[in-house]
Design a protein around this motif. Structure first.
Motif, mmCIF file in Angstrom:
data_model
loop_
_atom_site.group_PDB
_atom_site.id
_atom_site.type_symbol
_atom_site.label_atom_id
_atom_site.label_comp_id
_atom_site.label_asym_id
_atom_site.label_seq_id
_atom_site.Cartn_x
_atom_site.Cartn_y
_atom_site.Cartn_z
ATOM 1 N N GLY A 331 80.546 -27.712 23.472
ATOM 2 C CA GLY A 331 81.222 -26.922 24.487
ATOM 3 C C GLY A 331 80.395 -25.736 24.945
ATOM 4 O O GLY A 331 80.356 -25.409 26.137
ATOM 5 N N TYR A 332 79.726 -25.068 24.000
ATOM 6 C CA TYR A 332 78.842 -23.961 24.374
ATOM 7 C C TYR A 332 77.700 -24.449 25.256
ATOM 8 O O TYR A 332 77.339 -23.798 26.249
ATOM 9 C CB TYR A 332 78.284 -23.280 23.122
ATOM 10 N N ARG A 333 77.122 -25.575 24.898
ATOM 11 C CA ARG A 333 76.021 -26.104 25.705
ATOM 12 C C ARG A 333 76.500 -26.410 27.127
ATOM 13 O O ARG A 333 75.787 -26.139 28.099
ATOM 14 C CB ARG A 333 75.435 -27.355 25.046
ATOM 15 N N ALA A 334 77.704 -26.958 27.239
ATOM 16 C CA ALA A 334 78.233 -27.315 28.558
ATOM 17 C C ALA A 334 78.475 -26.082 29.419
ATOM 18 O O ALA A 334 78.190 -26.086 30.623
ATOM 19 C CB ALA A 334 79.528 -28.114 28.398
ATOM 20 N N MET A 335 78.996 -25.021 28.814
ATOM 21 C CA MET A 335 79.203 -23.805 29.603
ATOM 22 C C MET A 335 77.882 -23.120 29.918
ATOM 23 O O MET A 335 77.720 -22.535 30.992
ATOM 24 C CB MET A 335 80.156 -22.858 28.876
ATOM 25 N N ASP A 336 76.928 -23.203 29.008
ATOM 26 C CA ASP A 336 75.626 -22.577 29.234
ATOM 27 C C ASP A 336 74.887 -23.238 30.391
ATOM 28 O O ASP A 336 74.252 -22.548 31.196
ATOM 29 C CB ASP A 336 74.794 -22.651 27.952
ATOM 30 N N ASP A 337 74.984 -24.571 30.488
ATOM 31 C CA ASP A 337 74.287 -25.247 31.590
ATOM 32 C C ASP A 337 75.183 -25.430 32.824
ATOM 33 O O ASP A 337 74.802 -26.112 33.775
ATOM 34 C CB ASP A 337 73.692 -26.595 31.135
ATOM 35 N N ARG A 338 76.361 -24.814 32.788
ATOM 36 C CA ARG A 338 77.297 -24.771 33.909
ATOM 37 C C ARG A 338 77.855 -26.136 34.281
ATOM 38 O O ARG A 338 78.349 -26.336 35.402
ATOM 39 C CB ARG A 338 76.667 -24.085 35.131
ATOM 40 N N SER A 339 77.811 -27.089 33.359
ATOM 41 C CA SER A 339 78.488 -28.359 33.587
ATOM 42 C C SER A 339 79.979 -28.260 33.243
ATOM 43 O O SER A 339 80.740 -29.176 33.542
ATOM 44 C CB SER A 339 77.829 -29.491 32.789
ATOM 45 N N ALA A 340 80.380 -27.143 32.650
ATOM 46 C CA ALA A 340 81.802 -26.857 32.397
ATOM 47 C C ALA A 340 82.083 -25.438 32.840
ATOM 48 O O ALA A 340 81.257 -24.537 32.676
ATOM 49 C CB ALA A 340 82.146 -27.039 30.926
#
Length: 347
Positions: A331-340
Motif C-alpha cells: 500500500g505504501y508503494r502504491a501511494m508513493d508511486d501515485r497508483s493509489a
C-alpha cells in the motif's frame, strides 16, 4: 499483536510487537477495524521526516473498545469508536478553546513509545477526551465505515482548511492539491455553500472525484500557468477562498497567486522543502489572510459525524485501494508511486 513499523526510508514492515495494554487509568485499548495510509506518512517513508528504526506508524483508525482503565467513564467494552489523529485530554485550556492539537497532554499516534494506527490494536491515552462514539450498526456497513474513517483525519483537515480560507455561501473557492485532503477540501467547500469550486489537479481519476464532490471547474496546469488559468476563470480577480493542501513552495506560491485581493488562504499541507514561497510584502499589499495549520479534528468530529450519518457528505470515494495488514508495505508503494490515492487497511 502485529503492527506496521518503519525501519528506514522505503522499509515498511509488519511485525510482532508487544500487545496494546492499559498503562494508565484513563487509557482504553481499541481493536482496529479500519485504518489507512496518509499522504503525510509518505514523508517518513521517503526519508523526508525522521523516524527511529522500528518506530510505529499510522494515525488514522476506528475500531472496537476492548478494555478500559478504571477512570474511563464514557466508553465500555464493545463500543465502536473513531479516533482523531492526535489524542487529547479534553480538559486543558487549549482543548476548551477547541485547539485539541495543542493539548498539553496530547500526542500523535506512532510517536516514540506509542502504538500506531496501522496495527491490530492501539492503546488510547485520555480515552474520554479523545475517542468519539459511533453507532453500533455502522460496524456492518462497509461503505459507512469507510466514510467514518475519513473523519479521523482527511475530512476534518479539509474542513479546517475551508474554515481557514473563509469559505462562505456564494464564494468562489480554489483548491490546490488533488490528494485526499484536497478532495475533502472540495467536499467541505460545497458543504459550506461555495458557489464555484475550482480544483487544481492533473490526475483525471482524482479530478473526477473532485467533480463528484462539487468542483465546478478543473485546472490541470501548474505554476504560473495554473495562476493564469484560475485568473482567467475568475475574470482576472482570483478566488475569494483558497485551500492549500500540498505544502510545497510551488503550491504555496500558486495559492498566493490565485487568491483574490482581500481573500484568504487556508493551509493544511504539511510544509516540506526549502521554503514556503510566501512574499509578505505582496500579501500585505493585497490584504491576503493566511490561516491554517494542524487541524484540530476532534473539534470538528461531532458536526461532521452527523453529516456523514445523515448522508449530507460521503468522503468514502477518496479510498481507492484496500489492503490487508500483511499488504501494508504494498500500500505504501502504491501511494508513493501515485497508483493509489488513499489506501484503506482492513486488519
Amino acid at each position: 499483536m502485529r503492527a506496521t513499523v518503519i525501519h528506514a526510508p522505503h522499509d515498511i514492515r509488519v511485525e510482532e510487537v508487544p500487545d496494546a495494554r492499559i498503562q494508565r487509568p484513563g487509557d482504553a485499548v481499541v481493536r482496529v477495524v479500519r485504518a489507512c495510509i496518509c499522504g503525510s506518512d509518505l514523508w517518513a517513508y521517503r526519508g523526508e521526516a525522521q523516524r527511529q528504526p522500528g518506530q510505529r506508524i499510522g494515525h488514522e483508525f476506528l475500531g472496537i473498545v476492548e478494555e478500559t482503565g478504571s477512570e474511563v467513564s464514557g466508553f465500555r467494552r464493545g463500543d465502536l469508536v473513531v479516533a482523531p489523529f492526535m489524542w487529547s485530554d479534553g480538559t486543558c485550556d487549549y482543548c476548551a478553546e477547541g485547539l485539541y492539537t495543542s493539548c498539553v497532554h496530547g500526542g500523535f499516534w506512532g510517536s516514540v513509545g506509542h502504538d500506531g494506527g496501522q496495527g491490530e490494536a492501539v492503546r488510547v491515552p485520555h480515552a474520554d477526551g479523545t475517542l468519539v462514539a459511533l453507532p453500533a450498526d455502522a460496524a456492518s456497513d462497509d461503505r459507512l465505515l469507510t466514510a467514518l474513517l475519513a473523519l479521523s483525519d482527511v475530512m476534518g483537515t479539509g474542513h479546517h482548511a475551508a474554515l481557514g480560507a473563509g469559505v462562505r455561501p456564494g464564494a468562489t473557492v480554489a483548491v490546490v492539491g488533488d490528494g485526499a485532503v484536497g478532495l475533502c477540501g472540495v467536499l467541505a467547500a460545497r458543504r459550506l455553500g461555495a458557489e464555484r469550486i475550482i480544483a487544481l489537479g492533473r490526475h483525471t481519476v482524482r479530478t473526477d472525484i473532485a467533480r463528484s464532490f462539487g468542483a465546478t471547474d478543473v485546472v490541470a496546469e501548474r505554476g504560473e500557468a495554473a495562476v493564469a488559468a484560475v485568473r482567467e476563470l475568475t475574470g482576472g480577480a482570483g478566488a475569494h477562498a483558497v485551500i492549500e493542501a500540498v505544502g510545497t513552495e510551488q503550491s504555496m506560491r500558486t495559492a498566493v497567486g490565485i487568491t483574490r485581493d482581500g481573500g484568504a488562504i487556508g493551509y493544511v499541507g504539511v510544509p516540506h522543502g526549502s521554503g514556503t514561497g510566501l512574499d509578505l510584502g505582496l500579501m500585505f499589499d493585497r490584504n491576503l489572510t493566511l490561516r491554517g495549520g494542524v487541524a484540530p479534528v476532534r473539534a470538528y468530529l461531532p458536526e461532521l459525524l452527523r453529516d456523514v450519518l445523515d448522508g449530507t457528505i460521503d468522503p468514502s470515494p477518496v479510498f481507492d485501494r484496500t489492503v490487508t495488514l500483511d499488504e501494508v508495505p504494498e500500500g505504501y508503494r502504491a501511494m508513493d508511486d501515485r497508483s493509489a490515492l488513499k489506501v484503506l487497511i482492513t486488519p
